[in-house]
Write a protein that holds these residues in place. Structure first.
Motif, PDB file in Angstrom:
ATOM      1  N   CYS A  55       5.783   9.208 -15.028  1.00 26.77           N
ATOM      2  CA  CYS A  55       4.346   8.955 -14.510  1.00 26.77           C
ATOM      3  C   CYS A  55       4.261   7.331 -14.574  1.00 26.77           C
ATOM      4  O   CYS A  55       4.440   6.615 -15.646  1.00 26.77           O
ATOM      5  CB  CYS A  55       3.139   9.189 -15.619  1.00 26.77           C
ATOM      6  SG  CYS A  55       3.251  11.402 -16.152  1.00 26.77           S
ATOM      7  N   GLY A  56       4.553   6.678 -13.161  1.00 31.39           N
ATOM      8  CA  GLY A  56       4.046   5.673 -12.909  1.00 31.39           C
ATOM      9  C   GLY A  56       5.200   4.657 -12.397  1.00 31.39           C
ATOM     10  O   GLY A  56       5.672   3.841 -12.887  1.00 31.39           O
ATOM     11  N   ASN A  57       6.183   5.641 -11.738  1.00 31.13           N
ATOM     12  CA  ASN A  57       7.098   4.523 -10.737  1.00 31.13           C
ATOM     13  C   ASN A  57       6.957   3.990  -9.626  1.00 31.13           C
ATOM     14  O   ASN A  57       6.881   5.385  -9.219  1.00 31.13           O
ATOM     15  CB  ASN A  57       8.195   5.401 -10.863  1.00 31.13           C
ATOM     16  CG  ASN A  57       9.168   6.351 -12.646  1.00 31.13           C
ATOM     17  OD1 ASN A  57       9.982   5.372 -13.324  1.00 31.13           O
ATOM     18  ND2 ASN A  57       8.675   7.693 -12.502  1.00 31.13           N
ATOM     19  N   TYR A  58       6.696   3.044  -9.455  1.00 29.32           N
ATOM     20  CA  TYR A  58       5.993   2.958  -8.526  1.00 29.32           C
ATOM     21  C   TYR A  58       6.386   0.957  -8.074  1.00 29.32           C
ATOM     22  O   TYR A  58       6.973   0.536  -8.713  1.00 29.32           O
ATOM     23  CB  TYR A  58       4.760   2.605  -8.375  1.00 29.32           C
ATOM     24  CG  TYR A  58       4.048   2.115  -9.167  1.00 29.32           C
ATOM     25  CD1 TYR A  58       3.373   0.920  -8.844  1.00 29.32           C
ATOM     26  CD2 TYR A  58       3.917   2.385 -10.505  1.00 29.32           C
ATOM     27  CE1 TYR A  58       2.636   0.457  -9.733  1.00 29.32           C
ATOM     28  CE2 TYR A  58       3.420   1.950 -11.182  1.00 29.32           C
ATOM     29  CZ  TYR A  58       2.518   0.344 -11.147  1.00 29.32           C
ATOM     30  OH  TYR A  58       1.419   0.099 -12.223  1.00 29.32           O
ATOM     31  N   ILE A  59       6.441   1.011  -7.407  1.00 28.00           N
ATOM     32  CA  ILE A  59       6.410  -0.403  -6.085  1.00 28.00           C
ATOM     33  C   ILE A  59       5.810  -1.301  -5.770  1.00 28.00           C
ATOM     34  O   ILE A  59       4.891  -0.296  -5.048  1.00 28.00           O
ATOM     35  CB  ILE A  59       7.580  -0.603  -5.080  1.00 28.00           C
ATOM     36  CG1 ILE A  59       8.310   0.316  -5.350  1.00 28.00           C
ATOM     37  CG2 ILE A  59       7.940  -1.821  -4.229  1.00 28.00           C
ATOM     38  CD1 ILE A  59       9.286   0.937  -3.629  1.00 28.00           C
ATOM     39  N   VAL A  60       5.046  -2.746  -5.930  1.00 33.93           N
ATOM     40  CA  VAL A  60       4.438  -3.666  -5.989  1.00 33.93           C
ATOM     41  C   VAL A  60       5.147  -4.733  -4.762  1.00 33.93           C
ATOM     42  O   VAL A  60       5.637  -5.411  -5.664  1.00 33.93           O
ATOM     43  CB  VAL A  60       3.479  -3.741  -6.717  1.00 33.93           C
ATOM     44  CG1 VAL A  60       2.467  -5.135  -6.768  1.00 33.93           C
ATOM     45  CG2 VAL A  60       2.285  -2.650  -7.938  1.00 33.93           C
ATOM     46  N   HIS A  61       4.276  -4.567  -3.982  1.00 33.14           N
ATOM     47  CA  HIS A  61       4.960  -6.173  -2.929  1.00 33.14           C
ATOM     48  C   HIS A  61       4.174  -7.373  -2.859  1.00 33.14           C
ATOM     49  O   HIS A  61       2.425  -6.935  -3.095  1.00 33.14           O
ATOM     50  CB  HIS A  61       5.615  -6.104  -1.625  1.00 33.14           C
ATOM     51  CG  HIS A  61       6.264  -4.692  -1.474  1.00 33.14           C
ATOM     52  ND1 HIS A  61       6.283  -3.357  -0.733  1.00 33.14           N
ATOM     53  CD2 HIS A  61       7.881  -4.499  -1.724  1.00 33.14           C
ATOM     54  CE1 HIS A  61       7.642  -3.032  -0.469  1.00 33.14           C
ATOM     55  NE2 HIS A  61       7.938  -3.448  -1.338  1.00 33.14           N
ATOM     56  N   ILE A  62       4.197  -8.270  -3.246  1.00 28.76           N
ATOM     57  CA  ILE A  62       3.401  -9.611  -3.287  1.00 28.76           C
ATOM     58  C   ILE A  62       3.997 -10.127  -1.557  1.00 28.76           C
ATOM     59  O   ILE A  62       5.267 -10.757  -1.741  1.00 28.76           O
ATOM     60  CB  ILE A  62       3.840 -10.883  -4.642  1.00 28.76           C
ATOM     61  CG1 ILE A  62       3.796  -9.938  -6.084  1.00 28.76           C
ATOM     62  CG2 ILE A  62       3.016 -12.265  -4.697  1.00 28.76           C
ATOM     63  CD1 ILE A  62       3.971 -10.164  -6.746  1.00 28.76           C
ATOM     64  N   LYS A  63       2.798 -10.609  -1.141  1.00 27.50           N
ATOM     65  CA  LYS A  63       3.032 -11.788  -0.043  1.00 27.50           C
ATOM     66  C   LYS A  63       2.454 -12.996  -0.313  1.00 27.50           C
ATOM     67  O   LYS A  63       1.998 -13.149  -0.558  1.00 27.50           O
ATOM     68  CB  LYS A  63       1.847 -10.805   0.946  1.00 27.50           C
ATOM     69  CG  LYS A  63       2.403  -9.519   1.382  1.00 27.50           C
ATOM     70  CD  LYS A  63       1.459  -8.488   2.599  1.00 27.50           C
ATOM     71  CE  LYS A  63       2.391  -7.576   3.204  1.00 27.50           C
ATOM     72  NZ  LYS A  63       1.968  -7.046   3.760  1.00 27.50           N
ATOM     73  N   GLU A  64       3.078 -13.657   0.303  1.00 22.65           N
ATOM     74  CA  GLU A  64       2.121 -14.905   0.503  1.00 22.65           C
ATOM     75  C   GLU A  64       1.191 -14.689   0.960  1.00 22.65           C
ATOM     76  O   GLU A  64       0.427 -14.195   2.038  1.00 22.65           O
ATOM     77  CB  GLU A  64       3.456 -16.181   1.327  1.00 22.65           C
ATOM     78  CG  GLU A  64       2.968 -16.992   1.520  1.00 22.65           C
ATOM     79  CD  GLU A  64       3.976 -18.139   2.601  1.00 22.65           C
ATOM     80  OE1 GLU A  64       3.836 -18.071   3.146  1.00 22.65           O
ATOM     81  OE2 GLU A  64       5.502 -18.644   2.443  1.00 22.65           O
ATOM     82  N   GLN A  65       0.216 -15.855   0.374  1.00 22.75           N
ATOM     83  CA  GLN A  65      -0.757 -15.625   0.682  1.00 22.75           C
ATOM     84  C   GLN A  65      -1.560 -15.958   2.165  1.00 22.75           C
ATOM     85  O   GLN A  65      -0.964 -17.226   2.903  1.00 22.75           O
ATOM     86  CB  GLN A  65      -1.595 -17.082  -0.382  1.00 22.75           C
ATOM     87  CG  GLN A  65      -3.458 -16.752  -0.643  1.00 22.75           C
ATOM     88  CD  GLN A  65      -4.445 -17.804  -1.437  1.00 22.75           C
ATOM     89  OE1 GLN A  65      -3.572 -18.372  -1.832  1.00 22.75           O
ATOM     90  NE2 GLN A  65      -5.462 -17.073  -1.750  1.00 22.75           N
TER      91      GLN A  65
END
Length: 222
Positions: A55-65
């Protein structure tokens, strides 16, 4: 209260409620835990695809502000009771491919988060033991050979795809150290409280990633 997004992953004891040999008096289930995450303010946890174990295999993308430019990818895994398996390897490969597509075909630097450390952590622990931990940064407590498990195919995929430079694990309460192995930084995160069976308060705090042109990691004690 800080109004900051947070992204949890499951640890092995979060599955105690139904696993043989890990009976728990908590009386909660994976579904109940995920429901708490879903209702929690600023929580960006996602259950993940059904074809990946846990439970909880996921992706987070960080973008330039202020822009749509991707600067880092964060890959989160539920390493269950015994470490990552082949389904996690395939999810990792798919995640890197997806991120690369979003990034215009260019590989994006990423960080992997697991609870149970990779089997390579045991390998480097044994190597460092023979060298009196000369290349180790932080505090070594419990032997990693007691903790690390899972398939070796995960680290092979990390090496092959060339995206991930940092792998951060938890699982143990006494270790707060990292070692660079084959160009990949294998990190034990520092526990964030002393409310457990290991009361080494000197190693209570957390790990901090600073993301800029490069990704820097450090420990901060409470």
């Amino acid at each position: 209260s800080f109004d900051i997004p947070w992204a949890p992953i499951f640890g092995n004891h979060d599955h105690d409620t139904y696993s043989p040999g890990y009976d728990s008096p908590k009386g909660v289930s994976d579904e109940w835990i995920m429901a708490q995450f879903a209702s929690a303010e600023n929580c960006i946890f996602m259950e993940g695809p059904e074809n990946v174990d846990g439970c909880g295999n996921y992706i987070v993308h960080i973008k330039e502000q202020g822009t749509d430019k991707l600067i880092r990818a964060l890959y989160f895994f539920d390493s269950l009771l015994v470490g990552v398996n082949d389904s996690h390897v395939q999810f990792y490969r798919d995640a890197v491919a997806y991120t690369t597509e979003l990034n215009g075909g260019k590989t994006l630097e990423s960080i992997v988060f697991v609870h149970i450390p990779l089997p390579e952590d045991a390998t480097v622990y044994t190597q460092q033991l023979e060298k009196d931990f000369a290349d180790t940064v932080g505090t070594v407590g419990r032997p990693a050979t007691d903790l690390a498990s899972g398939t070796t195919e995960f680290f092979k995929a990390i090496k092959e795809l060339g995206s991930t430079q940092n792998v951060i694990a938890g699982h143990d309460h006494e270790n707060a150290y990292y070692i660079t192995y084959q160009g990949i930084k294998l990190i034990y995160n520092m526990k964030s409280s002393n409310g457990d069976d290991y009361h080494n308060v000197a190693n209570t705090g957390g790990g901090v990633f600073t993301i800029g042109k490069t990704t820097e990691f450090r420990y901060e004690r409470a």
